[in-house]
Write a protein that holds these residues in place. Structure first.
Motif, short mmCIF file in Angstrom:
data_model
loop_
_atom_site.label_atom_id
_atom_site.label_comp_id
_atom_site.label_asym_id
_atom_site.label_seq_id
_atom_site.Cartn_x
_atom_site.Cartn_y
_atom_site.Cartn_z
N LEU A 129 0.85 -1.19 0.00
CA LEU A 129 0.00 0.00 0.00
C LEU A 129 0.88 1.23 0.00
O LEU A 129 1.68 1.44 0.92
CB LEU A 129 -0.92 0.00 1.23
CG LEU A 129 -1.89 1.17 1.36
CD1 LEU A 129 -2.91 1.16 0.21
CD2 LEU A 129 -2.62 1.12 2.70
N VAL A 130 0.77 2.03 -1.07
CA VAL A 130 1.56 3.26 -1.19
C VAL A 130 0.67 4.41 -0.78
O VAL A 130 -0.37 4.66 -1.40
CB VAL A 130 2.05 3.45 -2.64
CG1 VAL A 130 2.91 4.71 -2.73
CG2 VAL A 130 2.84 2.23 -3.09
N LEU A 131 1.09 5.12 0.27
CA LEU A 131 0.27 6.19 0.83
C LEU A 131 0.65 7.53 0.22
O LEU A 131 1.82 7.88 0.17
CB LEU A 131 0.44 6.25 2.34
CG LEU A 131 0.13 4.94 3.09
CD1 LEU A 131 0.53 5.07 4.55
CD2 LEU A 131 -1.33 4.60 2.98
N ASP A 132 -0.32 8.24 -0.22
CA ASP A 132 -0.19 9.62 -0.71
C ASP A 132 1.03 9.86 -1.62
O ASP A 132 1.00 9.55 -2.79
CB ASP A 132 -0.14 10.62 0.46
CG ASP A 132 -1.42 10.50 1.30
OD1 ASP A 132 -2.47 10.21 0.69
OD2 ASP A 132 -1.35 10.69 2.51
N ALA A 133 2.16 10.36 -1.03
CA ALA A 133 3.31 10.78 -1.83
C ALA A 133 3.89 9.65 -2.65
O ALA A 133 4.39 9.84 -3.76
CB ALA A 133 4.39 11.37 -0.93
N GLY A 134 3.86 8.46 -2.11
CA GLY A 134 4.34 7.31 -2.87
C GLY A 134 5.81 7.04 -2.73
O GLY A 134 6.35 6.20 -3.42
N GLY A 135 6.51 7.71 -1.86
CA GLY A 135 7.93 7.44 -1.65
C GLY A 135 8.13 6.17 -0.86
O GLY A 135 7.21 5.58 -0.30
N ALA A 136 9.38 5.73 -0.77
CA ALA A 136 9.70 4.47 -0.06
C ALA A 136 9.33 4.56 1.41
O ALA A 136 9.07 3.57 2.05
CB ALA A 136 11.20 4.17 -0.20
N ASP A 137 9.29 5.80 1.94
CA ASP A 137 8.99 5.93 3.36
C ASP A 137 7.49 5.88 3.64
O ASP A 137 7.07 5.99 4.78
CB ASP A 137 9.58 7.25 3.90
CG ASP A 137 9.05 8.45 3.14
OD1 ASP A 137 8.45 8.24 2.08
OD2 ASP A 137 9.25 9.59 3.62
N SER A 138 6.67 5.81 2.61
CA SER A 138 5.22 5.78 2.83
C SER A 138 4.60 4.52 2.24
O SER A 138 3.52 4.55 1.70
CB SER A 138 4.57 7.03 2.21
OG SER A 138 4.86 7.08 0.83
N VAL A 139 5.34 3.42 2.33
CA VAL A 139 4.87 2.16 1.78
C VAL A 139 4.67 1.15 2.90
O VAL A 139 5.54 0.98 3.75
CB VAL A 139 5.90 1.58 0.76
CG1 VAL A 139 5.39 0.25 0.21
CG2 VAL A 139 6.14 2.56 -0.36
N LEU A 140 3.50 0.52 2.91
CA LEU A 140 3.23 -0.58 3.83
C LEU A 140 3.23 -1.87 3.03
O LEU A 140 2.57 -1.95 1.98
CB LEU A 140 1.87 -0.41 4.51
CG LEU A 140 1.71 0.77 5.47
CD1 LEU A 140 0.27 0.84 5.97
CD2 LEU A 140 2.66 0.62 6.66
N THR A 141 3.98 -2.87 3.49
CA THR A 141 4.01 -4.14 2.77
C THR A 141 3.59 -5.27 3.70
O THR A 141 3.73 -5.17 4.92
CB THR A 141 5.42 -4.43 2.23
OG1 THR A 141 6.34 -4.45 3.32
CG2 THR A 141 5.86 -3.40 1.21
N GLY A 142 3.11 -6.34 3.08
CA GLY A 142 2.65 -7.49 3.86
C GLY A 142 1.17 -7.38 4.17
O GLY A 142 0.66 -6.28 4.44
N SER A 143 0.49 -8.51 4.12
CA SER A 143 -0.96 -8.49 4.27
C SER A 143 -1.38 -7.99 5.65
O SER A 143 -2.38 -7.29 5.77
CB SER A 143 -1.54 -9.89 4.02
OG SER A 143 -0.93 -10.83 4.87
#
Length: 1279
Positions: free
Chosen positions: A49-63
């Motif tokens: 899940l890429v949140l808003d800005a989409g940078g590496a610091d705003s990514v959630l991975t894993g179910s």
């Protein structure tokens, strides 16, 4: 906008979890992308899940992380801290317990990984073990956390999705009743259906042909990409050699399957010369009927052997008519006269009289289950017990039913027949159809005294109603007044508040209205202007009922509103009749709403009525009883009210005084009987002055003379009674108690002619002659100068219901029943009629008899469906209890919809609701299971979410009882004679002493539960005793005792004591459950020998209920010792499951911390050995040497460690290899997680909840790793 990257594979359960979580997000839904995340995000795994800005610091991975984030947005992560914690635990359970074994079982079937048959079998056994844990947890629940779908359900359901599709066969699903029920509930939720579509469950566990999309895509991608297969399974990348090896294995498996198929084909073609195989035992619910000819009222055959399994049809046959004929339900049973003093006391309760038109619904079933349990309990305690049945004449409902029948069959209206002829038709219908609900109540096992059944139109009750009206009229409590009432134009009658449904609209809505071809618009606010008299200025007002402006008599503004101060003393002009209407200043106006000016229609609006009274405005009635316009100018005169709505709007537009129309959320009052729109209308009616009576009823609770349970209803009680309004009791009907009031006309010029609303010209009387004498006396004229006209109206049905507790006993006459049974003991009913019935009974009882009608009121909850929705025909979730009792197919449920009056859209919606909730119909559950389930649900709250599948679980409980009693009867033997009294002999074994202690605890819990109306406490005590203590522990523990007695004559005494204990448990246990499960209780009780055959009661229903003064052997010390023993047993069983020792018995060495613990183990060694399926049990103290090499170890408690000898029983090298592989996987997972948590920006960028989740996952992985390492070390000692 956020983006969610998911796998396109339909079987990728991790991505499905994220997609399902999205469906529960009400807003801010992320964009779904089925491609791999871009390289810039530094992640290749999905879901991401890429949140808003989409940078590496705003990514959630894993179910888990993605699911948790989305669930928080959709409020599906728990309502409070406790629930959130529970959701985390289930997430962890799905990740660590379910997912690994699910993949190990299913992936070989899908061709995603190679097949190792032994490994797969082991994994399958482990999967079933884990699912049984889940099954146990779901036993008392519809959903895992709370009363609605949460992330816990989404995570666990997706983790078991593949097993349900490919691995869990029908036989597995029958064992996992609760898991299957819960899984079906989940996947039939609209959100699940949208993501998953319709799921087909596994018929047989075989390699999937054709390949599932997951396997097909994995294989296809593998040709060009060696890591594709690994990605499909979310495992580590595989080498080319590994892929070739797995391809060979797969080819061999396919050849093996082909060979197997050929062999099966040959067997089918071969001549049938071989010995026939035993037919496979069906585990389906059996239907066994009782076929022994038994005349109604005669004793059922209890000599023939019991059928092999429990069947409600068999068990419930013949008992009720016998109970009734024997008079068990009468208070006179077992005594010379009801007037003779009974030291045990008197219990009296009257039924909330159901409508004569009604049929049984789940609300009735709940009411009667609770009331019958209480009645049977009091009867078994020896009290003089009466549960009095009755039926309400249901004025409006019955008149509507008979009118429709007349029109359908004879094309006539009631007016064609005339009043007397119509009433004859109603009585005819009542005599033919009106006792239907009584038959249904008997089907529920209700132990009512049918000889005292009352109908509110019977002469006895009608006389009481007449007397009540006359007494209240004579003392001024009942009076005549012209006020606003709820008017149904279709019924031509005023209706009570309870008969008005509040339909909430969010905006513009078209609703069907009886008598109109086209639907009518509601949910809009129309603004228009009134011109100020004598100027060009105008005032803008707004209304949701534009046609009522024809009856306006003023415009109101707030006294402090600066915009209108200059209009004091001014008037506006009505545009159609040029009537001048004053501008009044009143505090009720909200100057911040709209323009701050409000049109006032005193004759057609409740708020406006009060303004009209305060300012002495004109009350202009513009509607007749049929909803046609009157007292209005042309062209509106004679129009139907909603046709006038359109005409008035157009006329305002033509005059240029229309301003705007906009959507407006509102509540529309709808007549529950006719579905007509209710109109407030001015009518002269009879009213009851409730001020003094309301205060007395409120004070009765405040002073503790009347107890309402649960007490959270006190606030509602006081709010209503402290602010009570007078009660309109007139109804413009023909069916009901005609009001015994007469309008007086005096043929004497000295007496002025009276008006209808003038109470001075109304007299009441038991006969017309009595009324004439009263009138002559009042007006001081001879009786022959008096002309009387009886009021055409009838009394509100609630008036006769309000005096039901004493009218049924012959009040106002002094009767034996009235003296013995009034006041009653208890009123039990639903909290939804607290005002309409309960409060009015209290008021009428105090007013007319000077006594409270009952001492306690117990209010049960409202029944809702499994999803917490109100029962509604349009949702298709209304359940007939008889369908639960006897079972019904899905087609049968659909057919019932056709018999209703739903339109096509509603019928289709209802059909879909039935399809989702009952895809296989409703199985036959039986009366006892239904009653037990309803009582188990009845916590002292407001709502009950009833899941039919849980009722089925209680049918299985009945089967467990059945089998336990059958086994016990075989064990007791034909010649068994119980001791005359249940007592300890001093020779009981530890198992006997324990089960008797638990029996006494159950007796105490049930007695306390009935006293406190704690029905879940009662059902839990009974369920736990029978299932978990008697069946699971005691019966298993004592089997060796009986085996030993058969082989060794010296053990006969021990077996005899054991049989006496077993008999005491059975006989007492059946008496405990008899009030709740009367049919199965009676059936099994009649099969047992009696302690005192010469004077024992003939039925369990009149046998004493067990009480603690007799069953006083509860011992906390014995319970503590057995708790310790069961902890040891469960630990051994857990070890056996871990090492897949399904049939093999192993030696068990128990390391005890001291000699006292060792002695306790030795004392219970037979039970430990039997219950844990051990070969032998050895108790060891610290000074007795070391445990032999080759044992698996587990800690049972701080006092005892379990060592299970595995050497020689398992393939040690294989187990070490398997555990080493698992250790490697765990270490990789932990390393990856630690790396992620060690990043510098982890604490700032990752949500706190996700951090907590990661920490918990790391902790659990560490614990699991330690377990694996310990197991490896143990195995290596054996090598």
């Amino acid at each position: 906008m956020a983006s969610l990257y998911v796998s396109p594979h339909p079987d990728d359960f991790r991505s499905l979890l994220a997609l399902l979580a999205v469906e529960y997000c009400p807003s801010s839904r992320p964009r779904t992308v089925t491609e791999e995340p871009p390289a810039s995000l530094a992640t290749r795994s999905r879901p991401a899940l890429v949140l808003d800005a989409g940078g590496a610091d705003s990514v959630l991975t894993g179910s888990s992380a993605v699911g948790w984030y989305l669930a928080l947005q959709g409020k599906r992560a728990g309502q409070d801290a406790k629930q959130q914690s529970q959701v985390w635990q289930w997430l962890s359970f799905a990740d660590n317990e379910l997912t690994p074994v699910s993949c190990a079982v299913v992936f070989p079937l899908l061709g995603v990984m190679g097949v190792d048959k032994k490994l797969q079998q082991s994994a399958r056994a482990e999967l079933l073990r884990v699912l049984k844990v889940l099954d146990k947890a779901l036993e008392p629940r519809t959903f895992l956390v709370g009363e609605a779908v949460s992330l816990a359900d989404i995570a666990v359901a997706t983790a078991v999705l593949l097993p349900f599709k490919y691995a869990l066969e029908p036989s597995d699903r029958k064992v996992l009743t609760n898991v299957t029920r819960w899984f079906m509930t989940c996947i039939n939720q609209p959100q699940f259906l949208k993501v998953l579509g319709n799921i087909s469950l596994c018929d047989k566990m075989v390699p999937v042909t054709p390949k599932s999309p997951l396997a097909a895509n994995a294989t296809k991608e593998a040709k060009g990409n060696p890591t594709a297969e690994a990605n499909a399974a979310n495992g580590p990348p595989k080498t080319e050699a590994q892929l070739k090896k797995e391809a060979k294995k797969k080819e061999k498996l396919e050849k093996f399957q082909q060979k197997k198929d050929m062999e099966e084909k040959k067997k089918k073609l071969a001549p049938q010369t071989e010995k026939k195989a035993k037919p496979e035992k069906k585990k389906e619910l059996g239907v066994i009927s009782y076929d022994t000819p038994t005349p109604a009222g005669e004793m059922k055959d209890v000599v023939s052997p019991l059928p092999d399994s429990y069947s409600p049809q068999y068990v419930e046959a013949a008992w009720y008519s016998w109970w009734e004929k024997q008079g068990f339900f009468k208070p006179e049973y077992g005594r010379k006269s009801i007037s003779e003093p009974n030291p045990r006391g008197v219990f009296m309760m009257c039924i909330p009289p159901p409508n004569v038109t009604g049929s049984l619904h789940l609300g009735h079933a709940l009411t009667n289950a609770i009331q019958d349990c209480l009645t049977r309990w009091h009867r078994m305690r020896g009290e003089t017990t009466l549960w009095n049945p009755g039926c309400d004449h249901a004025g409006i409902a019955t008149q509507v039913v008979v009118e429709k029948k007349l029109m359908r069959e004879r094309g006539m209206s009631r007016h064609d027949l005339g009043r007397d002829g119509f009433i004859q038709e109603v009585w005819k219908w009542k005599n033919e159809k009106g006792d239907r609900i009584y038959h249904q109540l008997k089907k529920l096992g209700s132990s009512l005294d049918w000889g005292r059944a009352c109908f509110t139109m019977d002469p006895k009750l009608s006389y009481a109603v007449q007397e009540a009206f006359i007494r209240l009229h004579e003392d001024g409590t009942i009076y005549r007044s012209k006020r606003l009432v709820n008017w149904s134009c279709s019924l031509n009658s005023a209706i009570s508040d309870i008969e008005v449904d509040k339909k909430e609209l969010t905006g513009r809505t078209l609703l069907p209205v009886p008598g109109y071809k086209d639907k009518v618009e509601f949910g809009v606010l129309v603004s228009f202007s009134y011109k100020i008299d004598g100027s060009d200025e105008e005032v803008i007002v707004a209304t949701t009922r534009i046609e009522t402006m024809l009856g306006d008599s003023a415009v109101a503004v707030h006294p402090q509103d600066p915009r209108y101060q200059h209009l004091k003393g001014k008037a506006v002009v009505h545009p159609f009749c040029h009537r001048k209407m004053p501008i009044v200043f009143d505090d009720f106006v909200d100057m911040n709403f709209g323009t701050g000016a409000v049109k006032i229609t005193p004759a057609h609006d409740h708020n406006d009525y009060e303004v009209g009274e305060r300012h002495q405005l004109a009350f202009l009635n513009i509607l007749d009883e049929n909803g046609l316009l009157i007292n209005v100018p042309a062209p509106f005169l004679g129009m139907k009210r909603f046709d006038a709505r359109k005409a008035v709007l157009q006329a305002l537009k033509d005059l240029g005084q229309f301003k705007e129309i906009k959507d407006n959320p509102m509540v529309v009052p709808v007549c529950s009987r006719s579905k007509d729109i209710v109109e407030p209308m001015l009518k002269p009616q009879w009213y009851v002055d409730c001020s003094s009576m309301g205060k007395q009823a409120a004070d009765a609770v405040r002073e503790g003379r009347l107890r309402i349970i649960p007490d959270h209803h006190h606030k509602t009680w006081f709010n209503w009674l402290d602010n009570i309004r007078d009660w309109c009791i007139s109804r413009q009907l023909w069916w009901g108690h005609r009001i015994p009031a007469y309008f007086v006309t005096v043929d004497d010029p000295s007496v002025a002619r009276g008006e209808d609303v003038d109470g001075h010209y109304w007299v009441s009387g038991r006969t017309e002659e009595e009324a004439r004498e009263k009138a002559a006396k009042r007006f001081s004229v001879p009786a022959d100068k008096i002309a009387l006209r009886q009021d055409e109206d009838v009394l509100d049905t609630w008036f006769s219901s309000g005096i039901f507790p004493f009218s049924i006993f012959g009040w106002p006459n002094e009767t034996q029943d009235l003296n013995v049974f009034y006041p009653g003991t208890l009123l039990e009913t639903g909290h939804d009629i607290l005002f309409f019935w309960v409060a009015r009974m209290v008021m009428m009882g105090l007013k007319l008899t000077g006594q409270l009608p009952f001492k306690e009121v117990y209010l049960h909850a409202v029944v809702r469906d499994a999803h917490g929705r109100k029962m509604s025909k349009s949702l298709g979730n209304v359940i007939d209890p008889l369908d639960v009792i006897t079972g019904i197919s899905l087609e049968g449920l659909h057919a019932q919809l056709k018999e209703g009056n739903l339109d096509a859209v509603e019928a289709e919606k209802a059909k879909q609701g039935q399809q989702a909730d009952y895809p296989g119909g409703i199985p036959e559950c039986g009366t006892d299971a239904l009653r037990f389930a309803l009582c188990a649900y009845t916590s002292q709250g407001r709502d009950i979410n009833l899941d039919v599948n849980r009722i089925l679980g209680y049918r299985h409980f009945c089967n467990k009882l059945w089998n336990a009693v059958k086994f016990a009867m075989r064990t007791l033997g034909d010649n068994f004679v119980p001791w005359e009294k249940a007592q300890l002999c001093g020779e009981e074994s530890v198992a006997d002493r324990w089960i008797l202690s638990r029996l006494c605890a159950a007796v105490g819990l049930c007695g306390a539960g009935f006293q406190a109306y704690d029905f879940p406490g009662i059902t839990t005590a009974i369920y736990n005793f029978w299932l978990y203590e008697l069946c699971d522990v005691y019966l298993e523990s004592v089997k060796p005792v009986f085996f030993r007695a058969e082989e060794d004559g010296g053990s006969q005494r021990e077996a005899l004591v054991c049989r006496q204990t077993l008999y005491t448990c059975l006989e007492t246990g059946l008496r405990l459950l008899a009030p709740i499960m009367p049919f199965v209780g009676e059936e099994l009780f009649q099969r047992l020998p009696r302690r005192r055959p010469h004077d024992h009661p003939p039925s369990i229903s009149v046998t004493p209920y067990p009480e603690t003064d007799e069953f006083c052997w509860h011992s906390e010390e014995v319970d503590r010792q057995m708790d310790f023993v069961m902890t040891v047993v469960k630990t051994v069983r857990s070890l056996r499951a871990d090492y897949n020792l399904t049939k093999t018995r192993a030696d068990c060495y128990l390391q005890c911390i001291d000699s006292e613990t060792a002695a306790l183990v030795q004392k219970h060694s037979l039970q430990i050995q039997t219950l844990s399926y051990s070969q032998a049990v050895h108790a060891l103290t610290p000074d007795q040497g070391a445990v032999p090499v080759g044992c698996a170890v587990a800690i049972a408690s701080d006092r005892c460690t379990v060592n299970l000898m595995l050497k020689g029983l398992i393939d040690v090298e294989k187990e070490v290899a398997k555990l080493t592989a698992k250790k490697g996987e765990l270490e990789k997972q932990m390393e990856k997680l630690k790396e992620r948590m060690a990043k510098g920006d982890y604490k700032e960028k990752v949500p706190v909840k996700v951090q907590e989740l990661d920490a918990e996952k790391l902790r659990q992985s560490q614990t699991e790793l330690e377990k694996v390492e310990e197991a490896i070390a143990n195995f290596k000692k054996m090598m």
